[in-house]
Design an enzyme around this catalytic site. Structure first.
Site: not given
Length: 661
Positions: A205, A302
């Site tokens: 990226e 999570r």
């Protein structure tokens, strides 16, 4: 029907502070708590807190906390109604979530389909793009050839970021500034991804300049409701590892919060998300936080380590919400009902040595004391007498402070860190306190590069000898030696139980003119001199100025007559010099012995005996806690011995390479 009626028992498939955190809420709700533990955790605090505990294997995580089959078998035997995975380990393992469902045990987390959809960074970016969520420009495809990825990096434009597609916590993530560094960074990212997640694939990226790391806490239920619980700013990072987190984000406007919150909830809805999750964004902070300059990074499916700051400002118990949703109940509130009060900050207190490149530190916690006070919360999984082992994350505690304003929260956090006592492993306590006082962090603007740019000013480099700490310990050692001499002369032995820690504020020693004292200070011999005057004893150290000092020095007694002197968050180990304890092997090496900085695995050796090396040349790589640590030559010379073997485990301080002239 209450949560306890629907889910009467809970197995926590984790350890340490998050296991303790889950147990506290589960107990308050009336659930029977079941812990699982490895050999290393047989006497851990979470094992003691649980209603029952089951042994699941040896100390290495792969043979215990990552053994899904064994954990599920224990859950069945213990009649667990649900399993809470905490964070790390199996928390984002879609196969485990699926296996729980097949076994008729509720997985306290999102469905396996959502974990899979968001589990790989490349697939997740492609998915959220379809939901009109902005993503960082880069290559997120399946082609993994080095030549191809190198070409993509050139197309994107340097600097770039290489990321393991299954990564997290900074593992498998490398910033590359120049084309000539790309191949080495790629190989390292692939190794870390493979070792930590079993997946060597990466994406490339564009590196965002002046990046701010802002994440949105989302919550969904099985009735189609998805809300966000405000944002957290996690921009204070070191090597992509979060250090201090806060909520709300400094400089966040209502407009940007609405845009970021909408993007996060849309990303969650796109995968049918249920439970607690965090959508992480990278924002270009050059002109402050803007609605058109933030990009999706990943979604953590999570509970997050930093969830307490969200709890502090919203007044919600996120673990209780997780259990409520897992029991099939609706959230019970809408987005309009979510409000935030004040400001909260969290510091991660780790067993690591900032003066030695933040190397993990292990050993017994000879003393441990946390402060209490208004707006202060401590989440920990250890207590005095426990041991920080090399097998798991070296977190000692999370120190959380809440105040009416950001300044008040930071003031409270700094004061709490200043009152915290940790003796045994080295810690980042002084470093954290320096961060709370750093002007650039206090006043901004700051970004994820703040720590690296200010590392020396934060004390994260070798510091001068703490002469005041050495003096306090020397006086205590001499007082004990004199007391033992008197007892021996009287035919008695000292069987008094000493307090695990005491405050050094002057000692009453037997009067005599002067005394030379040979000390071992952090492994180095130092000669001290004690002189007695009418007003008391004075210690002098050659070449060191000992000031009066306005701050308290605490002494913790360790084994073999060693005192750990704690002063301003730093620790100095002081003992009486024993000539028979000298490391003759190291002395013979004249400083040319390159040792393993911590317990780990020697994954690569780059030199052979007889080879000439230059200063800074890579000699070996030690992998510990799923991160790579490169050993380099401290000077030019010739390798006279290679003591290690690639693939073998090495102990902290073990000889790896010997460098001659």
């Amino acid at each position: 029907m209450s949560i306890a009626a629907r889910l009467p028992s809970i197995l926590i498939a984790n350890r340490g502070e998050i296991a303790c955190r889950v147990i506290r809420t589960a107990r308050r709700l009336g659930l029977r708590t079941i812990a699982v533990y490895s050999d290393a955790d047989a006497e851990a605090l979470f094992v003691e807190m649980a209603d029952e505990a089951w042994h699941i294997g040896p100390s290495p995580a792969r043979e215990s906390y990552l053994d899904a089959e064994t954990i599920l078998a224990v859950a069945k035997q213990a009649n667990a109604a649900c399993i809470h995975p905490g964070y790390g380990f199996l928390s984002e393992n879609a196969d485990f979530a699926e296996a729980c469902a097949k076994a008729g045990i509720v997985f306290v987390g999102p469905p396996a389909s959502a974990i899979r959809a968001m589990g790989l960074k490349d697939a997740a970016k492609a998915l959220v793009e379809k939901a009109n969520v902005p993503v960082v420009p880069g290559y997120h495809g399946a082609e993994q050839g080095a030549d191809f990825l190198r070409a993509e990096a050139r197309r994107i434009g340097y600097p770039v970021l290489i990321k393991a597609v299954a990564g997290g916590g900074g593992k498998g993530m490398k910033k590359v500034d120049r084309p000539e560094d790309f191949d080495e960074a790629l190989a390292s990212a692939q190794r870390e991804g493979k070792n930590a997640f079993g997946d060597a694939r990466v994406l490339v990226e564009k590196y965002v300049l002046s990046p701010r790391h802002v994440e949105i806490q989302v919550f969904g239920d099985s009735h189609g409701n998805v809300v966000h619980l405000y944002e957290r700013d996690c921009s204070l990072q070191r090597r992509h590892q979060k250090v201090i987190e806060e909520a709300p984000a400094p400089g966040m406007s209502a407009e940007v919060r609405a845009a970021m919150g909408k993007a996060a909830t849309e990303a969650a809805k796109a995968v049918g998300y249920v439970g607690a999750g965090t959508v992480e964004f990278i924002a270009d902070g050059r002109e402050g936080l803007r609605a058109d300059r933030f990009y999706f990074m990943e979604m953590n499916t999570r509970l997050q380590v930093e969830h307490p700051v969200t709890e502090a400002i919203t007044g919600l118990d996120l673990v209780e919400l997780q259990l409520k949703v897992a029991a099939g109940e609706p959230l019970g509130f809408s987005q309009a009902d979510v409000t935030a009060t004040g400001h909260a900050v969290e510091a991660r207190l780790y067993a690591e040595d900032p003066e030695k490149g933040f190397l993990p530190s292990t050993g017994k916690l000879w003393a441990l004391r946390f402060p209490e006070g208004e707006g202060i919360r401590i989440d920990t999984g250890v207590e005095a007498g426990d041991t920080v082992t090399p097998f798991y994350d070296p977190m000692i505690a999370k120190v959380i402070a809440h105040g009416a304003t950001r300044d008040e929260a930071l003031d409270r956090l700094g004061a709490a860190l200043g009152e915290t006592i940790v003796a045994g492993p080295r810690t980042n306590l002084a470093f954290l306190k320096a961060l709370t006082e750093a002007q650039g962090f206090r006043e901004g603007p700051f970004d994820t590069g703040f720590i690296e740019r200010n590392i020396s000013g934060l004390g994260a480099e070798p510091q001068p000898l703490d002469a005041a700490a050495v003096a306090a310990a020397a006086l205590q050692l001499e007082e004990e030696r004199q007391a033992e001499g008197l007892l021996a002369a009287a035919g008695r032995s000292d069987s008094e139980a000493r307090s695990p820690w005491l405050v050094a504020d002057g000692f009453s020693l037997m009067p005599q003119p002067a005394l030379g004292l040979a000390l071992l200070v952090d492994g180095e011999r130092i000669e001290a001199r004690i002189e007695w005057h009418e007003e008391g004893a004075r210690v002098s150290l050659p070449g060191h100025e000992i000031g009066e000092g306005e701050h308290e020095i605490s002494l913790a007694q360790a084994e073999r007559g060693t005192y750990l002197a704690l002063h301003l968050g730093r620790q100095t180990a002081v003992a009486l010099f024993d000539p028979f304890s000298v490391d003759l092997d190291a002395a013979a090496g004249a400083g040319g012995i390159i040792k393993a900085p911590m317990h780990g695995k020697l994954i690569a050796l780059f030199v052979t005996a007889g080879e000439a090396v230059v200063k800074g040349q890579r000699l070996a790589i030690v992998e510990a806690m799923k991160m790579e640590h490169v050993l380099v030559a401290p000077r030019a010379g010739t390798v006279t011995e290679v003591a290690g073997e690639a693939g073998a485990q090495v102990a902290e301080g073990a000889k790896v390479v010997v460098l001659g002239e």
